[in-house]
Design a protein around this motif. Structure first.
Motif, PDB file in Angstrom:
ATOM      1  N   SER A 182     -10.638 -12.057  -3.854  1.00 17.98           N
ATOM      2  CA  SER A 182     -11.533 -11.869  -2.717  1.00 17.98           C
ATOM      3  C   SER A 182     -10.814 -11.089  -1.634  1.00 17.98           C
ATOM      4  N   ASN A 183     -11.447 -10.032  -1.139  1.00 12.04           N
ATOM      5  CA  ASN A 183     -10.872  -9.203  -0.081  1.00 12.04           C
ATOM      6  C   ASN A 183      -9.472  -8.717  -0.415  1.00 12.04           C
ATOM      7  N   GLY A 184      -9.278  -8.349  -1.697  1.00  5.81           N
ATOM      8  CA  GLY A 184      -7.989  -7.801  -2.106  1.00  5.81           C
ATOM      9  C   GLY A 184      -6.889  -8.816  -2.268  1.00  5.81           C
ATOM     10  N   ARG A 185      -7.240 -10.098  -2.336  1.00  7.96           N
ATOM     11  CA  ARG A 185      -6.242 -11.165  -2.463  1.00  7.96           C
ATOM     12  C   ARG A 185      -6.606 -12.052  -3.645  1.00  7.96           C
ATOM     13  N   GLU A 186      -5.580 -12.545  -4.346  1.00 11.06           N
ATOM     14  CA  GLU A 186      -5.806 -13.456  -5.477  1.00 11.06           C
ATOM     15  C   GLU A 186      -5.242 -14.825  -5.139  1.00 11.06           C
ATOM     16  N   ARG A 187      -6.076 -15.855  -5.299  1.00 14.44           N
ATOM     17  CA  ARG A 187      -5.622 -17.233  -5.129  1.00 14.44           C
ATOM     18  C   ARG A 187      -6.557 -18.149  -5.901  1.00 14.44           C
ATOM     19  N   ASN A 188      -6.081 -19.361  -6.200  1.00 12.51           N
ATOM     20  CA  ASN A 188      -6.919 -20.312  -6.923  1.00 12.51           C
ATOM     21  C   ASN A 188      -6.678 -21.716  -6.394  1.00 12.51           C
ATOM     22  N   GLN A 189      -7.240 -22.716  -7.095  1.00 14.76           N
ATOM     23  CA  GLN A 189      -7.215 -24.082  -6.568  1.00 14.76           C
ATOM     24  C   GLN A 189      -5.811 -24.645  -6.442  1.00 14.76           C
ATOM     25  N   PHE A 190      -4.870 -24.143  -7.217  1.00 14.74           N
ATOM     26  CA  PHE A 190      -3.511 -24.681  -7.162  1.00 14.74           C
ATOM     27  C   PHE A 190      -2.759 -24.237  -5.908  1.00 14.74           C
ATOM     28  N   ASP A 191      -3.304 -23.253  -5.209  1.00 16.29           N
ATOM     29  CA  ASP A 191      -2.742 -22.889  -3.905  1.00 16.29           C
ATOM     30  C   ASP A 191      -3.135 -23.890  -2.826  1.00 16.29           C
ATOM     31  N   GLU A 192      -4.028 -24.813  -3.144  1.00 16.13           N
ATOM     32  CA  GLU A 192      -4.464 -25.821  -2.177  1.00 16.13           C
ATOM     33  C   GLU A 192      -3.632 -27.103  -2.259  1.00 16.13           C
ATOM     34  N   PHE A 193      -2.695 -27.189  -3.214  1.00 14.03           N
ATOM     35  CA  PHE A 193      -1.920 -28.418  -3.420  1.00 14.03           C
ATOM     36  C   PHE A 193      -0.554 -28.380  -2.742  1.00 14.03           C
ATOM     37  N   GLU A 194      -0.435 -27.601  -1.689  1.00 10.82           N
ATOM     38  CA  GLU A 194       0.797 -27.498  -0.894  1.00 10.82           C
ATOM     39  C   GLU A 194       2.013 -27.130  -1.743  1.00 10.82           C
ATOM     40  N   PRO A 195       1.918 -26.023  -2.479  1.00  9.18           N
ATOM     41  CA  PRO A 195       3.070 -25.593  -3.280  1.00  9.18           C
ATOM     42  C   PRO A 195       4.169 -25.009  -2.400  1.00  9.18           C
ATOM     43  N   THR A 196       5.310 -24.787  -3.014  1.00  6.41           N
ATOM     44  CA  THR A 196       6.366 -23.984  -2.403  1.00  6.41           C
ATOM     45  C   THR A 196       6.292 -22.597  -3.029  1.00  6.41           C
ATOM     46  N   TYR A 197       6.330 -21.572  -2.195  1.00  2.28           N
ATOM     47  CA  TYR A 197       6.324 -20.198  -2.676  1.00  2.28           C
ATOM     48  C   TYR A 197       7.727 -19.613  -2.526  1.00  2.28           C
ATOM     49  N   ILE A 198       8.233 -19.042  -3.595  1.00  4.87           N
ATOM     50  CA  ILE A 198       9.493 -18.306  -3.553  1.00  4.87           C
ATOM     51  C   ILE A 198       9.139 -16.829  -3.440  1.00  4.87           C
ATOM     52  N   LEU A 199       9.634 -16.180  -2.386  1.00  7.02           N
ATOM     53  CA  LEU A 199       9.307 -14.780  -2.127  1.00  7.02           C
ATOM     54  C   LEU A 199      10.578 -13.944  -2.088  1.00  7.02           C
ATOM     55  N   ALA A 200      10.515 -12.767  -2.708  1.00  2.54           N
ATOM     56  CA  ALA A 200      11.587 -11.780  -2.610  1.00  2.54           C
ATOM     57  C   ALA A 200      11.163 -10.735  -1.588  1.00  2.54           C
ATOM     58  N   LEU A 201      12.027 -10.501  -0.597  1.00  5.53           N
ATOM     59  CA  LEU A 201      11.739  -9.546   0.469  1.00  5.53           C
ATOM     60  C   LEU A 201      12.645  -8.330   0.339  1.00  5.53           C
ATOM     61  N   SER A 202      12.073  -7.165   0.574  1.00  2.00           N
ATOM     62  CA  SER A 202      12.842  -5.932   0.517  1.00  2.00           C
ATOM     63  C   SER A 202      13.785  -5.819   1.708  1.00  2.00           C
ATOM     64  N   ASP A 203      14.974  -5.309   1.460  1.00  2.00           N
ATOM     65  CA  ASP A 203      15.910  -5.006   2.554  1.00  2.00           C
ATOM     66  C   ASP A 203      15.602  -3.661   3.198  1.00  2.00           C
ATOM     67  N   ARG A 204      14.829  -2.827   2.496  1.00  2.00           N
ATOM     68  CA  ARG A 204      14.662  -1.443   2.942  1.00  2.00           C
ATOM     69  C   ARG A 204      13.368  -1.179   3.677  1.00  2.00           C
ATOM     70  N   ASP A 205      12.360  -2.051   3.476  1.00  2.00           N
ATOM     71  CA  ASP A 205      11.026  -1.733   3.985  1.00  2.00           C
ATOM     72  C   ASP A 205      10.469  -2.821   4.894  1.00  2.00           C
ATOM     73  N   ASN A 206      11.271  -3.231   5.869  1.00  2.00           N
ATOM     74  CA  ASN A 206      10.798  -4.203   6.864  1.00  2.00           C
ATOM     75  C   ASN A 206      10.252  -5.478   6.231  1.00  2.00           C
ATOM     76  N   ASP A 207      11.015  -6.039   5.310  1.00  2.00           N
ATOM     77  CA  ASP A 207      10.677  -7.328   4.705  1.00  2.00           C
ATOM     78  C   ASP A 207       9.332  -7.316   3.976  1.00  2.00           C
ATOM     79  N   VAL A 208       9.083  -6.275   3.211  1.00  2.00           N
ATOM     80  CA  VAL A 208       7.910  -6.234   2.339  1.00  2.00           C
ATOM     81  C   VAL A 208       8.120  -7.216   1.191  1.00  2.00           C
ATOM     82  N   VAL A 209       7.085  -7.987   0.839  1.00  2.00           N
ATOM     83  CA  VAL A 209       7.161  -8.923  -0.274  1.00  2.00           C
ATOM     84  C   VAL A 209       7.095  -8.135  -1.586  1.00  2.00           C
ATOM     85  N   ILE A 210       8.162  -8.243  -2.395  1.00  2.00           N
ATOM     86  CA  ILE A 210       8.241  -7.470  -3.636  1.00  2.00           C
ATOM     87  C   ILE A 210       8.307  -8.369  -4.872  1.00  2.00           C
TER      88      ILE A 210
END
Length: 211
Positions: A40-68
């Motif tokens: 929806s609106n260019g974003r993907e999510r489902n019911q398991f995002d409602e169970f308070e998960p922990t997200y591990i994100l990799a951020l770029s060092d070169r592009d102002n902390d873009v999630v890669i």
């Protein structure tokens, strides 16, 4: 690259990172892989995002902390995709859970992101995500990671030196040969998989006063 963990977003910066993550998931799972996912609106999510998960994100060092890169982690003793969505991948029809097991789902990497000079056959961000999941799991006291993936990614894990123990036979699901398995958590695996560019912002879990 820098690896961070976000549970409940505590700032506008956290919320912006998660918004980037949902957009990345849409590009990977809906656009590139053509999976039947909720978008929806260019974003993907489902019911398991409602169970308070922990997200591990990799951020770029070169592009102002873009999630890669990203992954979603949920305690295996609670609701999991393996048991509720993909039980056919489990030979026993259920997951033999314990408090030291966590489920990883929605793992993806921005393969369009430029590689650093000197990288090998596997993308540096993929190794960074592996190391981030392992380091966070070590800090939190988890010993095993359960996941559902496809046989191509299973081979990537094997090539990386982190083989998965299957929980059942591969089954075709929506034109994808899928398989479930367990990945061991150890300091040795973390040190072997951690790329040279890896940095993280994880900290050990706080112990209670009675511990």
């Amino acid at each position: 690259m820098k690896l961070i963990a976000i549970e409940t977003p505590k700032s506008t910066e956290d919320a912006a990172y998660l918004d980037q993550m949902y957009r990345l998931r849409a590009r990977v799972f809906a656009d590139r892989l053509a999976w039947n996912v909720s978008r929806s609106n260019g974003r993907e999510r489902n019911q398991f995002d409602e169970f308070e998960p922990t997200y591990i994100l990799a951020l770029s060092d070169r592009d102002n902390d873009v999630v890669i890169g990203c992954a979603r982690l949920l305690p295996a003793i609670g609701p999991t995709m393996l048991e509720q969505v993909f039980p056919q991948l489990l030979s026993a029809g259920r997951l033999d859970t314990h408090p030291s097991m966590i489920e990883s789902s929605r793992f993806c990497v921005d393969t369009a992101y430029p590689r650093e000079a000197g990288e090998g056959a596997l993308h540096d961000v993929t190794f960074g995500m592996f190391a981030g999941i392992l380091e966070w799991s070590l800090h939190q006291g988890y010993r095993e990671i359960a996941t559902a993936t496809d046989v191509l990614f299973e081979r990537i894990l094997r090539r990386a030196g982190w083989p998965m123990k299957r929980l059942g036979r591969p089954i075709m699901i929506n034109e994808t040969m899928s398989v479930a398995g367990i990945l061991p958590v150890s300091r040795e695996n973390f040190e072997r998989l951690r790329p040279q560019s890896y940095r993280s912002a994880f900290s050990p879990r706080r112990q209670s006063a009675a511990a």
